[in-house]
Design an enzyme around this catalytic site. Structure first.
Site, PDB file in Angstrom:
ATOM      1  N   THR A 125      -8.805  -5.855 -41.331  1.00 26.67           N
ATOM      2  CA  THR A 125      -8.070  -6.945 -41.749  1.00 26.67           C
ATOM      3  C   THR A 125      -8.961  -8.037 -41.807  1.00 26.67           C
ATOM      4  O   THR A 125      -9.919  -8.166 -40.928  1.00 26.67           O
ATOM      5  CB  THR A 125      -6.639  -7.142 -41.117  1.00 26.67           C
ATOM      6  OG1 THR A 125      -6.078  -8.431 -41.187  1.00 26.67           O
ATOM      7  CG2 THR A 125      -7.191  -7.140 -39.486  1.00 26.67           C
ATOM      8  N   ASP A 126      -8.499  -9.003 -42.707  1.00 31.32           N
ATOM      9  CA  ASP A 126      -9.094 -10.357 -42.839  1.00 31.32           C
ATOM     10  C   ASP A 126      -8.786 -11.217 -41.661  1.00 31.32           C
ATOM     11  O   ASP A 126      -9.879 -12.094 -41.266  1.00 31.32           O
ATOM     12  CB  ASP A 126      -9.112 -11.081 -44.018  1.00 31.32           C
ATOM     13  CG  ASP A 126      -7.479 -11.457 -44.217  1.00 31.32           C
ATOM     14  OD1 ASP A 126      -6.898 -10.968 -43.275  1.00 31.32           O
ATOM     15  OD2 ASP A 126      -7.035 -12.140 -45.083  1.00 31.32           O
ATOM     16  N   GLU A 127      -7.870 -10.627 -40.773  1.00 33.26           N
ATOM     17  CA  GLU A 127      -7.725 -11.544 -39.368  1.00 33.26           C
ATOM     18  C   GLU A 127      -8.626 -11.611 -38.616  1.00 33.26           C
ATOM     19  O   GLU A 127      -8.758 -12.444 -37.662  1.00 33.26           O
ATOM     20  CB  GLU A 127      -6.299 -10.993 -39.025  1.00 33.26           C
ATOM     21  CG  GLU A 127      -5.110 -11.512 -39.968  1.00 33.26           C
ATOM     22  CD  GLU A 127      -3.872 -11.251 -39.221  1.00 33.26           C
ATOM     23  OE1 GLU A 127      -3.532 -11.737 -38.139  1.00 33.26           O
ATOM     24  OE2 GLU A 127      -2.913 -10.636 -39.954  1.00 33.26           O
ATOM     25  N   TYR A 153      -3.565  -8.800 -31.711  1.00 32.05           N
ATOM     26  CA  TYR A 153      -3.671  -8.078 -32.861  1.00 32.05           C
ATOM     27  C   TYR A 153      -5.016  -7.967 -33.675  1.00 32.05           C
ATOM     28  O   TYR A 153      -5.718  -7.021 -33.572  1.00 32.05           O
ATOM     29  CB  TYR A 153      -2.604  -8.417 -33.904  1.00 32.05           C
ATOM     30  CG  TYR A 153      -2.848  -7.669 -35.329  1.00 32.05           C
ATOM     31  CD1 TYR A 153      -3.021  -6.296 -35.452  1.00 32.05           C
ATOM     32  CD2 TYR A 153      -3.166  -8.485 -36.248  1.00 32.05           C
ATOM     33  CE1 TYR A 153      -3.155  -5.844 -36.483  1.00 32.05           C
ATOM     34  CE2 TYR A 153      -3.482  -7.800 -37.471  1.00 32.05           C
ATOM     35  CZ  TYR A 153      -3.408  -6.498 -37.749  1.00 32.05           C
ATOM     36  OH  TYR A 153      -3.743  -5.977 -38.951  1.00 32.05           O
ATOM     37  N   LYS A 157      -8.035  -5.137 -33.611  1.00 29.75           N
ATOM     38  CA  LYS A 157      -8.720  -4.607 -34.762  1.00 29.75           C
ATOM     39  C   LYS A 157     -10.185  -4.898 -34.927  1.00 29.75           C
ATOM     40  O   LYS A 157     -10.920  -4.000 -35.542  1.00 29.75           O
ATOM     41  CB  LYS A 157      -8.161  -5.431 -36.039  1.00 29.75           C
ATOM     42  CG  LYS A 157      -6.697  -4.674 -36.454  1.00 29.75           C
ATOM     43  CD  LYS A 157      -6.553  -3.319 -36.786  1.00 29.75           C
ATOM     44  CE  LYS A 157      -6.889  -2.795 -38.040  1.00 29.75           C
ATOM     45  NZ  LYS A 157      -6.617  -1.455 -38.419  1.00 29.75           N
TER      46      LYS A 157
END
Length: 343
Positions: A125-127, A153, A157
């Site tokens: 994810t870009d997060e 979260y 990741k």
């Protein structure tokens, strides 16, 4: 080829299974999912009787189960979608995110190394990059952007991504990673922004918007994401990370107002609520590497994709109403108990 898709009963994984089963009838697609709250086998109804598709229920963090599965099935490619993914849930209970997103990924990596899998692909994810300032629209995440996580979260990741690259460098495991912006489209669990707002607007309920709704996201249609992952797995270079973005930035408030307008509902339904702790301000991905190296470009703009998505939710109300009622969780027992009786 025989492909293992983990988390294939979730939103993105489920759409990917649809895409792969239809596009590659000569390949065997195995869907492994634990069917936690966000896993929904009703999503797979259109493909469940296809000759090249099978579903297996199991936990990627269960080492003995995974090792036995890999020894039996001899997978060629593993694509890991399986993850806890809701930021608010990670703030309330970080531990399950470590268990699934980190430990589960490590178990899969060990199985791939032991049984000679030809490619392991990690869906990230870009997060993991943190966020960007709202007043710098010229800034974008690239594959070289340092990891700078904000939530349990995104930290889980990022940890998984680091393990993936460690297995590439230490053991020579053939891996790739993709990091995507916010996905939307059919079969998205209704706790996420777009389906949540659609379902609440249709019921004339208040639409909760964090803060002032100024947070910006780059929206990527799930089909564009599936096409990109397929390209990376088949043509991407081992050991590389690829960013997948749609160049479709919208504030959360703009997204909500677009939905209300499309449904003919008043903006008075919007209700501003206290902001999420550590809420990232802006995500924006530069997908240049995908475009130049693999020739990928998104099919959808947000304007075309959101109209099609709203229409899908209008035409498939039974699917998301089953989720809201909890009935979807009985599908596995009903479906597979009947099959076992028949056999």
């Amino acid at each position: 080829m025989k492909l293992l898709v983990t988390g294939g009963a979730g939103f993105i994984g489920g759409n990917f299974v649809h895409y792969m089963v239809e596009k590659y009838p000569e390949d065997e697609i195995i869907n492994l999912d634990l069917l936690t709250y966000a896993g929904n086998l009703e999503t797979l109804k259109p493909v469940e009787d296809k000759a090249n598709y099978r579903f297996i229920r199991g936990d990627i963090a269960d080492r003995s189960f995974i090792m036995n599965l890999f020894e039996t099935e001899k997978f060629d490619i593993v694509i890991n979608f399986a993850a806890e993914s809701h930021v608010d849930r990670s703030i309330a209970d970080p531990g399950i995110f470590v268990q699934t997103n980190v430990m589960g990924t490590v178990v899969l990596l060990d199985a791939c190394r032991t049984y000679g899998v030809k490619r392991f692909h990690q869906v990230s994810t870009d997060e993991v990059y943190g966020d960007l300032p709202l007043d710098r629209p010229d800034l974008f995440f690239t594959e070289e952007t340092p990891l700078h996580t904000s939530s349990p979260y995104s930290s889980s990741k990022a940890s998984a991504d680091l393990f993936v690259m460690a297995y590439y460098r230490t053991y020579g495991l053939p891996v790739t990673i993709s990091r995507c912006s916010n996905n939307y489209g059919p079969y998205q669990f209704p706790e996420k922004l777009i389906p949540l707002m659609i379902s609440r607007a249709l019921a004339d309920e208040k639409l909760p918007v964090y803060g002032k709704g100024e947070n910006v996201r780059d929206w990527l249609h799930v089909l564009d994401h599936c096409i990109a992952i397929d390209l990376i797995v088949r043509k991407g270079k081992e050991g590389e990370t690829y960013n997948i973005g749609g160049h479709n930035e919208r504030t959360n408030l703009e997204v909500v107002k677009t939905i209300l307008q499309a449904l003919g509902k008043p903006e008075s339904l919007i209700e501003y609520v206290a902001d999420r702790p550590g809420h990232d301000r802006r995500y924006a991905i530069d997908p240049k590497k995908m475009e130049t190296e693999l020739g990928w470009k998104p099919i959808y703009t947000f304007d075309t994709g959101i109209v099609e998505t709203i229409e899908w939710y209008l035409n498939n109300q039974e699917w998301w109403q089953h989720i809201l009622s909890g009935e979807y969780q009985n599908y596995f027992d009903n479906m597979y108990a009947n099959r076992l009786k028949q056999s």
